[in-house]
Scaffold this motif. Structure first.
Motif, PDB file in Angstrom:
ATOM      1  N   VAL A   8       0.836  -1.196   0.000  1.00  0.00           N
ATOM      2  CA  VAL A   8       0.000   0.000   0.000  1.00  0.00           C
ATOM      3  C   VAL A   8       0.874   1.251   0.000  1.00  0.00           C
ATOM      4  O   VAL A   8       1.786   1.372   0.827  1.00  0.00           O
ATOM      5  N   SER A  33      -2.505  -0.634  -4.531  1.00  0.00           N
ATOM      6  CA  SER A  33      -3.338   0.028  -3.527  1.00  0.00           C
ATOM      7  C   SER A  33      -2.712   1.374  -3.185  1.00  0.00           C
ATOM      8  O   SER A  33      -1.559   1.423  -2.737  1.00  0.00           O
ATOM      9  N   SER A  57      -6.722  -0.067  -6.821  1.00  0.00           N
ATOM     10  CA  SER A  57      -7.633   0.480  -5.810  1.00  0.00           C
ATOM     11  C   SER A  57      -7.050   1.790  -5.302  1.00  0.00           C
ATOM     12  O   SER A  57      -5.882   1.844  -4.910  1.00  0.00           O
ATOM     13  N   GLU A  81      -9.068   1.403   4.987  1.00  0.00           N
ATOM     14  CA  GLU A  81      -9.344   0.967   3.613  1.00  0.00           C
ATOM     15  C   GLU A  81      -8.475  -0.217   3.205  1.00  0.00           C
ATOM     16  O   GLU A  81      -8.955  -1.168   2.579  1.00  0.00           O
ATOM     17  N   PHE A  82      -7.170  -0.157   3.539  1.00  0.00           N
ATOM     18  CA  PHE A  82      -6.226  -1.129   2.982  1.00  0.00           C
ATOM     19  C   PHE A  82      -5.526  -2.016   4.020  1.00  0.00           C
ATOM     20  O   PHE A  82      -4.820  -2.946   3.653  1.00  0.00           O
TER      21      PHE A  82
END
Length: 264
Positions: A8, A33, A57, A81-82
């Motif tokens: 991420v 991500s 994403s 979110e991640f």
């Protein structure tokens, strides 16, 4: 050059310039991500990423890096979110007025430091606190809990030229280099890799337009040993490298990408 990055990414100043192209570079190396943060819309960055990588994403977050609460909330949103943050780029910054100390007033000076120095520190603090909560992605000796890159400048290592009397900017970027070194020492033993990137003159749209108008930037360009400005993609690739396993033994470095400007 392929690094096979997974995880991420959290990028401030992602709407344009170095932040935008760092996102492109990280995506080319495999990151899927992203938290993309900017005071301005990140629409172009998002559009280009989704066009090239349909499986990507993206969390878009409006952020003023001078706002402590907003920074902490943005990290919380990203993790919600991640699940984690693996690669952070603290890139948001401003140039400030081209004035020497006798010319600049305190409000202008402090505004540059609030964004370029305190903003980086606030972001880095929130990222470190999160990274300390997460495990390394792999068991490899090259792996870290997380990697942080702070955008400094070649003017974080040398004084500005007489053509570009950016006193406040140079002060703020020297502070970013110092912050990077201090936290790199403190947190490398705890599994967090922190480095600074020190670009030279970069061919951003603003710089190109000013050069076409006959500004001092053309005079500066001819001082660069390779006789050109950096393309934004080149600086983005430096960010990807600093986040990769290829730079696993690079800790607390001030990585210079300036076409040779500072070696003269």
């Amino acid at each position: 050059m392929a690094f096979a990055l997974k995880g991420v990414a959290y990028i401030t100043g992602a709407g344009s310039g170095i932040g935008q192209y760092a996102a492109y570079s990280l995506a080319r190396q495999g990151v899927r991500s992203f938290a993309l943060l900017d005071r301005n819309p990140v629409t172009k960055t998002v559009t280009e990423l989704k066009k090239a990588y349909p499986d990507i994403s993206i969390k878009e977050i409006e952020l003023d890096v001078a706002n402590e609460a907003a920074i902490n909330d943005s990290v919380d949103q990203t993790v919600k979110e991640f699940g984690r943050i693996d690669y952070a780029l603290n890139n948001a910054g401003i140039g400030g007025a081209l004035k020497t100390t006798d010319q600049i007033d305190m409000d202008d000076f402090q505004r540059v430091l609030a964004v370029n120095t305190t903003g980086v520190w606030l972001c880095q603090r929130a990222q470190i606190r999160q990274m300390l909560k997460q495990e390394k992605r792999t068991d490899s000796y090259r792996s870290y809990r997380g990697s942080i890159v702070n955008t400094a400048s070649m003017y974080g290592l040398i004084g500005p030229t007489l053509n570009v009397p950016s006193t406040a900017y140079a002060t703020s970027k020297h502070a970013v280099v110092g912050l990077t070194k201090a936290d790199a020492i403190a947190f490398a033993p705890r599994g967090i890799k922190i480095n600074a990137l020190c670009p030279g003159y970069v061919a951003t749209p603003l710089v190109i337009s000013s050069m076409s108008a006959g500004s001092v930037m053309e005079d500066e360009r001819v001082k660069v040993p390779i006789q050109r400005l950096a393309e934004m993609e080149e600086i983005g690739d430096c960010v990807a490298w600093l986040h990769s396993d290829a730079s696993s033994y690079v800790v607390g470095a001030s990585t210079v990408a300036d076409g040779g400007f500072t070696i003269q």
